[in-house]
Motif scaffolding. Structure first.
Motif, PDB file in Angstrom:
ATOM      1  N   ILE A  76       6.358  -4.428   3.232  1.00 42.25           N
ATOM      2  CA  ILE A  76       5.801  -4.971   3.365  1.00 42.25           C
ATOM      3  C   ILE A  76       5.625  -6.322   3.797  1.00 42.25           C
ATOM      4  CG2 ILE A  76       6.016  -6.763   1.266  1.00 42.25           C
ATOM      5  CD1 ILE A  76       8.691  -5.506  -0.528  1.00 42.25           C
ATOM      6  N   SER A  77       4.168  -7.382   3.585  1.00 46.96           N
ATOM      7  CA  SER A  77       3.883  -7.591   4.783  1.00 46.96           C
ATOM      8  C   SER A  77       4.131  -8.970   4.758  1.00 46.96           C
ATOM      9  CB  SER A  77       2.505  -7.229   5.714  1.00 46.96           C
ATOM     10  OG  SER A  77       1.090  -8.204   3.663  1.00 46.96           O
ATOM     11  N   GLN A  78       4.244 -10.006   4.593  1.00 48.26           N
ATOM     12  CA  GLN A  78       4.299 -11.358   4.580  1.00 48.26           C
ATOM     13  C   GLN A  78       3.419 -11.779   3.425  1.00 48.26           C
ATOM     14  OE1 GLN A  78       7.435 -13.352   4.832  1.00 48.26           O
ATOM     15  NE2 GLN A  78       7.172 -14.085   3.186  1.00 48.26           N
ATOM     16  N   GLN A  79       2.447 -11.415   3.884  1.00 52.71           N
ATOM     17  CA  GLN A  79       0.819 -11.602   2.462  1.00 52.71           C
ATOM     18  C   GLN A  79       1.431 -11.487   1.278  1.00 52.71           C
ATOM     19  OE1 GLN A  79      -2.508 -10.358   4.196  1.00 52.71           O
ATOM     20  NE2 GLN A  79      -3.746 -11.785   2.166  1.00 52.71           N
ATOM     21  N   GLU A  80       2.196 -10.114   1.337  1.00 56.02           N
ATOM     22  CA  GLU A  80       2.007  -9.286  -0.208  1.00 56.02           C
ATOM     23  C   GLU A  80       3.474  -9.535  -0.233  1.00 56.02           C
ATOM     24  OE1 GLU A  80      -0.036  -5.080   1.765  1.00 56.02           O
ATOM     25  OE2 GLU A  80       2.724  -5.731   2.261  1.00 56.02           O
ATOM     26  N   LEU A  81       4.809 -10.102   0.437  1.00 60.23           N
ATOM     27  CA  LEU A  81       5.661 -10.992  -0.370  1.00 60.23           C
ATOM     28  C   LEU A  81       5.289 -12.489  -1.264  1.00 60.23           C
ATOM     29  CD1 LEU A  81       8.356 -10.588  -1.385  1.00 60.23           C
ATOM     30  CD2 LEU A  81       8.979 -11.478   1.428  1.00 60.23           C
ATOM     31  N   ASP A  82       4.189 -13.049  -0.749  1.00 63.02           N
ATOM     32  CA  ASP A  82       3.454 -14.283  -0.952  1.00 63.02           C
ATOM     33  C   ASP A  82       2.882 -14.184  -2.486  1.00 63.02           C
ATOM     34  OD1 ASP A  82       5.048 -15.563   1.429  1.00 63.02           O
ATOM     35  OD2 ASP A  82       3.468 -15.700   2.359  1.00 63.02           O
ATOM     36  N   GLY A  96       9.060   1.125   2.759  1.00 59.61           N
ATOM     37  CA  GLY A  96       8.971   2.266   4.101  1.00 59.61           C
ATOM     38  C   GLY A  96      10.457   2.922   2.961  1.00 59.61           C
ATOM     39  N   ASP A  97       9.761   3.672   2.726  1.00 54.53           N
ATOM     40  CA  ASP A  97      11.338   5.371   2.111  1.00 54.53           C
ATOM     41  C   ASP A  97      10.334   6.255   1.689  1.00 54.53           C
ATOM     42  OD1 ASP A  97      12.944   7.127   0.830  1.00 54.53           O
ATOM     43  OD2 ASP A  97      13.500   5.826  -0.681  1.00 54.53           O
ATOM     44  N   SER A  98      10.188   7.064   2.580  1.00 52.79           N
ATOM     45  CA  SER A  98       9.364   8.014   2.556  1.00 52.79           C
ATOM     46  C   SER A  98      10.154   9.433   2.317  1.00 52.79           C
ATOM     47  CB  SER A  98       8.621   8.829   4.188  1.00 52.79           C
ATOM     48  OG  SER A  98       9.717   8.861   5.288  1.00 52.79           O
ATOM     49  N   SER A  99      11.309   9.111   1.324  1.00 54.67           N
ATOM     50  CA  SER A  99      12.152  10.284   1.049  1.00 54.67           C
ATOM     51  C   SER A  99      11.298  10.710  -0.062  1.00 54.67           C
ATOM     52  CB  SER A  99      13.297   9.756   0.798  1.00 54.67           C
ATOM     53  OG  SER A  99      13.669   9.305  -0.303  1.00 54.67           O
ATOM     54  N   GLY A 100       9.990  10.244  -1.106  1.00 58.54           N
ATOM     55  CA  GLY A 100      10.105  11.390  -1.769  1.00 58.54           C
ATOM     56  C   GLY A 100       8.443  11.372  -2.324  1.00 58.54           C
ATOM     57  N   ALA A 101       7.732  12.368  -3.345  1.00 64.72           N
ATOM     58  CA  ALA A 101       6.744  12.550  -3.392  1.00 64.72           C
ATOM     59  C   ALA A 101       5.564  11.512  -2.924  1.00 64.72           C
ATOM     60  CB  ALA A 101       6.019  13.262  -4.781  1.00 64.72           C
ATOM     61  N   SER A 114       1.228  -1.832  -0.007  1.00 62.19           N
ATOM     62  CA  SER A 114       0.346   0.045   0.060  1.00 62.19           C
ATOM     63  C   SER A 114       0.755   1.010  -0.306  1.00 62.19           C
ATOM     64  CB  SER A 114      -1.243   0.274   1.067  1.00 62.19           C
ATOM     65  OG  SER A 114      -1.186  -0.949   0.648  1.00 62.19           O
ATOM     66  N   PHE A 115       0.338   2.356  -0.567  1.00 65.34           N
ATOM     67  CA  PHE A 115       0.779   3.556  -0.758  1.00 65.34           C
ATOM     68  C   PHE A 115       0.808   3.997   0.756  1.00 65.34           C
ATOM     69  CE2 PHE A 115       1.582   1.960  -4.634  1.00 65.34           C
ATOM     70  CZ  PHE A 115       2.459   2.441  -5.097  1.00 65.34           C
ATOM     71  N   ASP A 116       1.062   4.848   1.533  1.00 65.79           N
ATOM     72  CA  ASP A 116       0.698   5.759   2.404  1.00 65.79           C
ATOM     73  C   ASP A 116      -0.338   7.204   1.756  1.00 65.79           C
ATOM     74  OD1 ASP A 116       0.456   9.161   3.720  1.00 65.79           O
ATOM     75  OD2 ASP A 116       1.253   7.649   5.244  1.00 65.79           O
ATOM     76  N   ASP A 117      -1.322   6.975   2.398  1.00 63.56           N
ATOM     77  CA  ASP A 117      -2.457   7.769   1.454  1.00 63.56           C
ATOM     78  C   ASP A 117      -2.460   9.286   1.676  1.00 63.56           C
ATOM     79  OD1 ASP A 117      -3.940   5.866   2.033  1.00 63.56           O
ATOM     80  OD2 ASP A 117      -5.198   6.870   3.702  1.00 63.56           O
TER      81      ASP A 117
END
Length: 304
Positions: free
Chosen positions: A231-237, A220-225, A2-5
Motif C-alpha cells: 500500500i502506498s501512502q497515496q492509497e492509504l490516504d 504484500g501477502d503472496s501466499s494465496g491465489a 493494486s493486485f498482482d497481474d
C-alpha cells in the motif's frame, strides 16, 4: 491497492442480482424488519424506512451477467481494470486473510460470507433493498450486498477522492460486519441504535477497524491465489478519505446543514479514519475493541 497481474480470480465467489423495478420507497427514520437486521457502511440501520415492491433480476439475466463476468474477470490485471473484477479479487483476498487470521486471534473458524453485486434493487434474507441504502451486510443470510454504482456516488455526492483501496475498503467494512456476526459483537447495534457513543456507532467503528486489519495484513501477502501489492501512502490516504466522507457529521452537514450527534449511527468522520488506521497500523484484533474504549476519538492502540 493494486493486485498482482498474475493473481487468479474465481468469478463464482461473487453473485449478481437486482433490477430497477418500481414501487420502491426508501427514506430515513426508524422502521422494522430489514431495518433492524441490516448494518452497512453508509445508512444501514437508519437508512431504510419503508421498502416495497421486491422484484430483482430474473434468473436468465442473472446467469448471463455471471457468465459474462466469468469470461472477463480472470486475473489480477482484470481486477485492476474493472470494478466488478476488483470486488471479486477483494473478496478472495478477504477470505484468504480471515481464514488465517481469525482462528489464530479467536479460535473461531472463518465462515465465508456471501457477496452479491446488484443493480438498483435486490431481494435479501433481510427483505427487499435498493441501492439508496448503500452497501450493507445482512446477517440473516450472511451476505454482503453492493451496487458498484455506489463508488461513483461516493465521489460525486460525498466528495471522496476515490481510488482502488477506497473501493476495497467498502467491501472490507461489510466483511467486518460478518466477522462481528461470528464473534458476537454485531448485536450491540440493535440494543443501542443511535447516539455519539451508542452501540451502533461502536459496531460501525469496529467494522472500520477490522477493514484496516485486512488492509495491513493482506498487503504484500503472496501466499494465496490473489496477491495484493504493498500500500502506498497515496492509497492509504484515499481509503482514509473515503472513511471520512461517510462520517455521520459530514453526511448530516451536507444533507441537513447541521450536525446532530444524538442521531449518529456510524461515527464521525475523524473517528472512522482513526479506527480504520488503528486496525491497519497494529494488525491486532484487540486494538479494535471499540466497546471498551472510553473515548472513541482516541483509540487506545494509537496512543501506545
Amino acid at each position: 491497492m493494486s493486485f498482482d497481474d498474475s493473481s487468479q480470480l474465481d468469478a463464482s465467489r461473487v453473485g449478481s442480482g437486482g433490477g430497477r423495478g418500481r414501487g420502491i420507497a426508501v427514506g430515513g427514520g426508524l422502521g422494522g424488519g430489514l431495518l433492524l437486521l441490516v448494518v452497512g457502511l453508509l445508512f444501514g440501520q437508519d437508512g431504510i424506512d419503508a421498502i416495497t415492491g421486491g422484484g430483482g433480476q430474473d434468473t436468465g439475466s442473472q446467469t448471463a451477467v455471471e457468465q459474462e463476468r466469468a469470461e472477463r474477470c480472470r486475473t489480477g490485471a482484470d481486477a485492476n481494470q474493472y470494478t466488478d473484477c476488483r470486488m471479486i479479487a477483494t473478496a478472495q483476498s478477504l477470505d484468504q486473510f480471515w481464514t488465517d487470521y481469525l482462528p489464530q486471534a479467536t479460535g473461531e473458524q472463518y465462515v465465508m460470507p456471501g457477496v452479491q453485486l446488484f443493480e438498483g434493487q435486490t431481494n435479501t434474507g433481510c427483505g427487499a433493498a435498493t441501492s439508496a441504502v448503500g452497501p450493507f451486510y445482512c446477517p440473516a443470510d450472511e451476505t454482503a450486498y453492493l451496487d458498484i454504482a455506489f463508488f461513483d456516488e461516493l465521489q460525486t455526492q460525498f466528495g471522496a477522492e476515490g481510488g482502488p483501496l477506497a473501493e476495497e475498503y467498502v467491501l472490507a467494512h461489510e466483511f467486518g460486519h460478518h466477522i462481528q456476526n461470528q464473534i458476537g459483537t454485531l448485536g450491540y447495534a440493535q440494543q443501542d441504535p443511535q447516539g455519539p457513543e451508542s452501540g451502533a456507532v461502536r459496531v460501525e467503528l469496529q467494522a472500520d477497524c477490522l477493514a484496516g486489519l485486512w488492509a495491513g495484513g493482506a498487503a504484500g501477502d503472496s501466499s494465496g491465489a490473489v496477491d495484493l501489492g504493498d500500500i502506498s501512502q497515496q492509497e492509504l490516504d484515499q481509503a482514509l478519505d473515503a472513511a471520512s466522507a461517510i462520517g455521520d457529521d459530514r453526511i448530516q452537514e451536507t444533507t441537513q446543514g447541521r450536525v446532530s450527534p444524538e442521531n449518529f449511527t456510524h461515527g464521525a468522520s475523524t473517528q472512522r479514519q482513526l479506527w480504520f488506521y488503528a486496525g491497519y497500523r497494529t494488525g491486532d484484533l484487540d486494538a479494535c475493541d471499540t466497546f471498551s474504549a472510553r473515548d472513541l476519538n482516541a483509540p487506545p492502540a494509537l496512543s501506545r
